[in-house]
Write an enzyme that holds these catalytic residues in place. Structure first.
Site, PDB file in Angstrom:
ATOM      1  N   HIS A 163       0.853  -1.199  -0.064  1.00  0.00           N
ATOM      2  CA  HIS A 163      -0.027  -0.014   0.087  1.00  0.00           C
ATOM      3  C   HIS A 163       0.818   1.282   0.055  1.00  0.00           C
ATOM      4  CE1 HIS A 163      -3.817  -2.189   0.404  1.00  0.00           C
ATOM      5  NE2 HIS A 163      -3.521  -2.597   1.489  1.00  0.00           N
ATOM      6  N   ASP A 199      -2.925 -10.469  -2.480  1.00  0.00           N
ATOM      7  CA  ASP A 199      -3.471 -10.071  -1.223  1.00  0.00           C
ATOM      8  C   ASP A 199      -4.847  -9.672  -1.399  1.00  0.00           C
ATOM      9  OD1 ASP A 199      -2.248  -8.511   1.696  1.00  0.00           O
ATOM     10  OD2 ASP A 199      -4.056  -7.506   0.658  1.00  0.00           O
ATOM     11  N   HIS A 201      -6.439  -7.174  -0.437  1.00  0.00           N
ATOM     12  CA  HIS A 201      -6.494  -5.740  -0.871  1.00  0.00           C
ATOM     13  C   HIS A 201      -5.790  -5.202  -2.013  1.00  0.00           C
ATOM     14  CE1 HIS A 201      -7.711  -6.465   3.783  1.00  0.00           C
ATOM     15  NE2 HIS A 201      -8.688  -5.532   3.392  1.00  0.00           N
ATOM     16  N   ASP A 288      -4.768 -13.030   3.460  1.00  0.00           N
ATOM     17  CA  ASP A 288      -5.850 -12.456   4.000  1.00  0.00           C
ATOM     18  C   ASP A 288      -7.385 -12.820   3.077  1.00  0.00           C
ATOM     19  OD1 ASP A 288      -4.798 -10.584   2.211  1.00  0.00           O
ATOM     20  OD2 ASP A 288      -5.056  -8.913   3.240  1.00  0.00           O
TER      21      ASP A 288
END
Length: 348
Positions: A163, A199, A201, A288
């Site tokens: 991120h 991931d 996200h 995740d």
């Protein structure tokens, strides 16, 4: 599978984060890496090494110098504001928005903290910079081992990185480790590197870093930004810009997605990587996507991660794995080790 381990990761240990309107204990905790390391040791999945000496100047290939300068000295500035700050982490509370200037660096520490961040869920702690810098060294070292002839290597580190953009942190991330690894491979004359983010996200920071480049192809499978963090990037129509047009491939998926649908998307991403003739692969390995993850929404089961590893090995590319998310702490080691074991068995 060779693992490059960040033995300084626990220096970063946030107390609280802002989550859906309230301060809650951090989901991103040192136990995440500890569980992975334990499972790798238990299975005997390969040697564990410390990172090589790392020239910090190399980070400027990924991040803006003024951002790096801020992160490197932020904790000292925070404590200098008030000695009591030594016992509490720094969270931003101001952000520049549309129409505001970002070219002028404020003197105010809280203003600069907001300028260089995009959420209030990423506590900056006394050890954040040391842990993040050492993590970048792990990613760089893993890339060096692959450059040296290894089929694969795994950078086991936290805080995660995908991120973090060129000049901002957020999503628990301060330094973009996947981008560091990709740059190292490019420096070794790999003509085109693929970064594949699995991931839950979207890797908004990685996308932003490489969006106008054709020498690094970015592909991501993730929760639909219409409903899931980081919300403002990750749509399918984001295909790159300028020289990078056509080298950005987003595959947003709905909450509740199971492995059969997820795996089809992975194959689509791998097909795209094959079409651009990538010479090496960096995998942002977040687990995740697991059905029990407390802040995500896919339905992958532990055994599915073995199949994931097999599919990644099927790309036939030298591969650097970089650890990202995964917040079902008790299972994160099993799921991560399953990916690496599946990859190793399929790669031979």
């Amino acid at each position: 599978m060779l693992t490059i381990y960040n033995d300084q990761h626990a220096l970063h240990q946030g107390k609280v984060e802002m989550f859906r309107g309230e301060l809650v204990p951090c989901f991103e905790v040192p136990d995440r890496v500890d569980h992975v390391k334990h499972e790798l040791d238990r299975r005997g999945l390969g040697p564990l090494q410390a990172p090589d000496d790392f020239d910090e100047a190399l980070l400027a290939k990924v991040h803006a110098p003024r951002y790096l300068d801020f992160i490197a000295h932020a904790w000292e500035e925070w404590v200098a504001l008030d000695a009591a700050n030594a016992s509490r982490d720094a969270l931003p509370s101001y952000w520049p928005t549309r129409g505001m200037r970002t070219d002028v660096l404020p003197q105010s520490f809280p203003a600069r903290l907001g300028l260089f961040s995009f959420d209030a869920g990423t506590p900056l702690t006394a050890g954040s910079w040391a842990a993040a810098r050492h993590g970048a060294a792990c990613a760089w070292t893993a890339a060096q081992r692959v450059i040296g002839g290894r089929r694969s290597a795994f950078a086991l580190t936290r805080p995660p990185g995908h991120h973090a953009g060129a000049d901002f942190f957020g999503g628990y991330c301060f330094v973009n480790n996947a981008a560091v690894a990709a740059e190292a491979l490019r420096d070794a004359d790999v003509e085109r590197v693929a970064v594949l983010d699995v991931d839950y996200h979207h890797g908004n920071g990685t996308q932003a870093i490489f969006y106008e480049r054709s020498d690094v192809h970015f592909a991501s499978l993730h929760g639909d930004p219409l409903t899931d963090y980081p919300y403002y990037l990750g749509h399918a129509d984001e295909r790159g810009a300028g020289e990078g047009e056509g080298f950005n491939h987003n595959l947003p998926l709905a909450r509740g997605t199971d492995f059969s649908i997820w795996r089809a998307a992975l194959r689509s991403a791998l097909d795209g990587i094959a079409r651009v003739k990538a010479g090496a692969l960096v995998v942002s390995l977040g687990v995740d996507t697991f059905e029990g993850d407390p802040i995500s929404g896919f339905q992958l089961k532990s055994e599915d991660y073995l199949r994931m590893g097999e599919d990644l090995a099927g790309a036939g590319l030298p591969t650097v794995f970089v650890f990202e998310g995964g917040y079902a702490v008790a299972e994160v080691g099993i799921n991560t080790a399953n990916v690496l074991e599946g990859f190793g068995q399929a790669a031979g």
